[in-house]
Design an enzyme around this catalytic site. Sequence first.
Site, short mmCIF file in Angstrom:
data_model
loop_
_atom_site.label_atom_id
_atom_site.label_comp_id
_atom_site.label_asym_id
_atom_site.label_seq_id
_atom_site.Cartn_x
_atom_site.Cartn_y
_atom_site.Cartn_z
N ASN A 233 0.94 -7.98 -21.94
CA ASN A 233 0.72 -9.11 -20.94
C ASN A 233 0.16 -8.26 -19.68
O ASN A 233 0.82 -7.43 -19.26
CB ASN A 233 2.07 -9.87 -20.68
CG ASN A 233 1.58 -10.96 -19.70
OD1 ASN A 233 0.99 -10.91 -18.83
ND2 ASN A 233 2.20 -12.29 -20.26
N ARG B 49 -5.54 -7.47 -2.99
CA ARG B 49 -6.32 -7.06 -2.18
C ARG B 49 -7.69 -7.58 -2.15
O ARG B 49 -8.54 -7.19 -1.53
CB ARG B 49 -6.52 -5.43 -2.36
CG ARG B 49 -5.26 -4.94 -1.85
CD ARG B 49 -5.07 -4.55 -0.31
NE ARG B 49 -6.21 -3.95 0.30
CZ ARG B 49 -6.32 -2.57 0.67
NH1 ARG B 49 -5.10 -1.94 0.30
NH2 ARG B 49 -7.37 -2.11 1.12
N HIS C 214 -1.40 -15.11 -19.29
CA HIS C 214 -0.69 -16.40 -18.73
C HIS C 214 -1.02 -17.23 -17.43
O HIS C 214 -0.47 -16.93 -16.34
CB HIS C 214 0.85 -16.34 -18.77
CG HIS C 214 1.71 -17.58 -18.58
ND1 HIS C 214 2.90 -17.48 -18.92
CD2 HIS C 214 1.34 -18.79 -18.08
CE1 HIS C 214 3.50 -18.80 -18.84
NE2 HIS C 214 2.38 -19.62 -18.18
N GLU D 221 -1.02 -17.71 -22.80
CA GLU D 221 0.17 -18.69 -22.57
C GLU D 221 -0.18 -19.84 -21.52
O GLU D 221 -0.90 -19.50 -20.51
CB GLU D 221 1.38 -17.86 -22.24
CG GLU D 221 1.74 -16.66 -23.38
CD GLU D 221 2.84 -15.98 -22.79
OE1 GLU D 221 3.48 -15.04 -23.72
OE2 GLU D 221 3.34 -15.87 -21.67
N THR E 274 8.24 -17.63 -12.85
CA THR E 274 8.06 -16.99 -13.94
C THR E 274 8.90 -17.91 -15.09
O THR E 274 9.72 -18.81 -14.78
CB THR E 274 8.74 -15.48 -14.15
OG1 THR E 274 8.59 -15.04 -15.57
CG2 THR E 274 10.49 -15.45 -14.16
N HIS F 79 10.01 -11.76 -23.02
CA HIS F 79 10.57 -11.85 -21.64
C HIS F 79 11.65 -10.96 -21.47
O HIS F 79 12.79 -11.00 -22.11
CB HIS F 79 11.49 -13.19 -21.54
CG HIS F 79 11.22 -13.67 -19.91
ND1 HIS F 79 10.21 -14.31 -19.37
CD2 HIS F 79 12.34 -13.29 -19.09
CE1 HIS F 79 10.50 -14.20 -18.02
NE2 HIS F 79 11.84 -13.85 -17.82
N ASP F 80 11.40 -9.99 -20.62
CA ASP F 80 12.32 -8.82 -20.15
C ASP F 80 12.76 -7.93 -21.28
O ASP F 80 13.79 -7.16 -21.33
CB ASP F 80 13.76 -9.34 -19.55
CG ASP F 80 13.38 -10.02 -18.28
OD1 ASP F 80 12.37 -9.73 -17.66
OD2 ASP F 80 14.51 -10.79 -17.59
N HIS G 273 5.93 -7.35 -17.80
CA HIS G 273 6.30 -6.71 -16.47
C HIS G 273 6.85 -5.47 -16.71
O HIS G 273 6.69 -4.41 -15.91
CB HIS G 273 7.47 -7.71 -15.94
CG HIS G 273 8.09 -7.26 -14.75
ND1 HIS G 273 7.49 -7.61 -13.33
CD2 HIS G 273 9.11 -6.72 -14.47
CE1 HIS G 273 8.19 -6.99 -12.32
NE2 HIS G 273 9.16 -6.62 -13.05
#
Length: 240
Positions: free
Chosen positions: A7, A18, A43, A70, A101, A191-192, A215
């Site tokens: 992802n 920026r 996503h 997603e 999230t 997820h995680d 992440h």
Amino acid sequence: MAKLSVNINKIATLRNSRGGNNPDLVRVALDAERFGAEGITVHPRPDERHIRYQDVFDLKKVISTEFNIEGNPKEQKFVDLVLANTPAQVTLVPDAEGQLTSNHGWDTMKHQSYLKDIIAEFKAAGIRVSIFVDPSADMVEAAKTTGTDRIELYTEAYASGYHHNRETAIKPYIDAAIVANKLGLGINAGHDLDLHNLNYFSKNIPGLLEVSIGHALICDALYLGLENTIQMYLRELKNI
């Protein structure tokens, strides 16, 4: 072995902070594929705070592995975006507008009629469909009736409980996976998930086809480098 889809939302977040095009999202996606990623996940959200809608069109032109988009299909702009790009897979997530999230799966009983209709629309376009669900046998059983090809198990609870008691943390996921296998549903997860908990999860979930990780992988890449990090995640999936 389950496939690793990277992802790249966090890359887009950094770019947007920026302005301009540094880092170059398309180049990062191509490098991730070159480094071994077996899919690219994005996503996009309505505020385009990370992935922009134009990014999806740009990525679609160059992605050679599986492209997974997603998002919440109750946003018509998202539906139009997916249909215009026909990715290998669309993952339906019940995010509220402005949500930081994803934090829960579909209530596949309450939203069954809606999911049937939107899933049929995507499948008619030749797109594989996965829906985000919590690790509940009831939700998995109801997911089957929607016509979805796969479910994506929402793994935050597993990740949160892993270091305290990994056997307890993973049990609902094993139970849900057994039900999914019996019903003929493919299984994704995300997820995680990270370098600490991924191997145990992939070893114990029967029929796991794909994990989507963003992440944690990007955070690790700050210290370890993107190529090395992707290879480390792949080794965790292979070491079963």
